[in-house]
Write an enzyme that holds these catalytic residues in place. Structure first.
Site, PDB file in Angstrom:
ATOM      1  N   LEU A 269       0.872  -1.166   0.000  1.00 44.70           N
ATOM      2  CA  LEU A 269       0.000   0.000   0.000  1.00 44.70           C
ATOM      3  C   LEU A 269       0.914   1.221   0.000  1.00 44.70           C
ATOM      4  CD1 LEU A 269      -2.722  -0.965   2.661  1.00 44.70           C
ATOM      5  CD2 LEU A 269      -3.068  -0.715   0.190  1.00 44.70           C
ATOM      6  N   ASP A 270       0.613   2.223  -0.828  1.00 42.70           N
ATOM      7  CA  ASP A 270       1.496   3.386  -0.881  1.00 42.70           C
ATOM      8  C   ASP A 270       1.371   4.219   0.395  1.00 42.70           C
ATOM      9  OD1 ASP A 270      -0.665   5.247  -1.175  1.00 42.70           O
ATOM     10  OD2 ASP A 270      -0.730   4.820  -3.305  1.00 42.70           O
ATOM     11  N   LYS A 271       2.243   5.198   0.533  1.00 45.28           N
ATOM     12  CA  LYS A 271       2.337   5.980   1.769  1.00 45.28           C
ATOM     13  C   LYS A 271       1.010   6.623   2.158  1.00 45.28           C
ATOM     14  CE  LYS A 271       4.778   9.907   3.834  1.00 45.28           C
ATOM     15  NZ  LYS A 271       5.740  11.018   3.594  1.00 45.28           N
TER      16      LYS A 271
END
Length: 256
Positions: free
Chosen positions: A124-126
């Site tokens: 999952l991206d930031k």
């Protein structure tokens, strides 16, 4: 007349079961759940790994998956106990072991826990949050992330406008973005306010920033993105930043 077959003695074993399974040494270390493949390659090249009593510096040197005696830094190793975890990832953490820019990583959520080596199953991206799996079982992880047979992923996404029916249909049909065809299996409006809405989006693959790129192609901005389920496993009421072990039923349902 067919020749008589020699009766099999009790000690006879079918040939298939006598054939050992061999892989490169670094891959064997990873398969045993001891470290990542890249970390294993580094350890081998540094001369810190002994295979059956002998230092081996070639990560691709063949080794028996189950029978090889492997020592790291002089200490014997055994296959790690398989671990399967789910984390409710907070926004603002990056999904990596360490970050060259000094940003906080998801491993901060496991501080103080004696888990050995575990790796995220997908990412999952930031700016995204929600359900994130971890394991030390590479084969299980590969089955979940397989775009052809892995489970669907479900997201709740707050967007900066209220999409009409035509836009929802177009998101399901898909669009080419930078030479890649992006689409959603399902898109429905969960609730809508005056200026924004929450969508439930289901994907059957996990391309990098897929939802954000797909929505941006229709001039839709993402305000918040939460993964709420992978296949039959729902995030439920797991608190933000907390994790738990998966029960055997969850493990089997996700990846066998």
């Amino acid at each position: 007349m067919l020749p008589r077959q020699r009766p099999r003695r009790p000690t006879d074993t079918p040939l298939a079961s006598r054939v050992s399974v061999r892989h490169g040494l670094a891959r064997v270390l990873s398969k045993r759940g001891l470290c990542s493949r890249s970390e294993a390659e580094r350890l081998v090249r540094e001369g810190r790994v002994r295979l059956n009593g002998r230092v081996v510096r070639d990560p691709e040197h063949p080794a028996d998956v189950s029978a090889a005696r492997i020592d790291i830094d002089g200490a014997g190793t055994v296959a790690a106990i398989p671990r399967y975890l789910v984390l409710n990832k907070p926004r603002g953490l990056v999904t990596t072991v360490r970050d060259e820019r000094g940003r906080g990583t998801v491993y901060r959520c496991f501080d103080g826990a004696d888990l050995g080596w575990i790796a995220p199953v997908g990412r999952l991206d930031k700016a995204s949050e929600g359900l994130l799996l971890f394991t030390n079982d590479p084969r299980w992880a590969a089955r979940i992330t397989d775009p052809a047979s892995g489970p669907d992923k479900t997201y709740h996404v707050q967007v900066d406008r209220i999409p009409d029916d035509a836009t929802l249909a177009a998101l399901r049909s898909g669009i080419e973005v930078d030479g890649v065809w992006l689409r959603a299996v399902s898109v429905v409006v969960l609730r809508a306010g005056e200026k924004n809405a929450w969508l439930e989006i289901v994907l059957d693959e996990g391309r990098n920033r897929q939802i954000r790129r797909l929505l941006a192609a229709f001039d839709i901005g993402v305000l918040r993105l939460v993964r709420v389920a992978i296949g039959p496993l729902a995030l439920g009421d797991l608190p933000k930043g907390q994790w738990r072990e998966l029960d055997p039923g969850d493990v089997a349902a996700l990846g066998g």
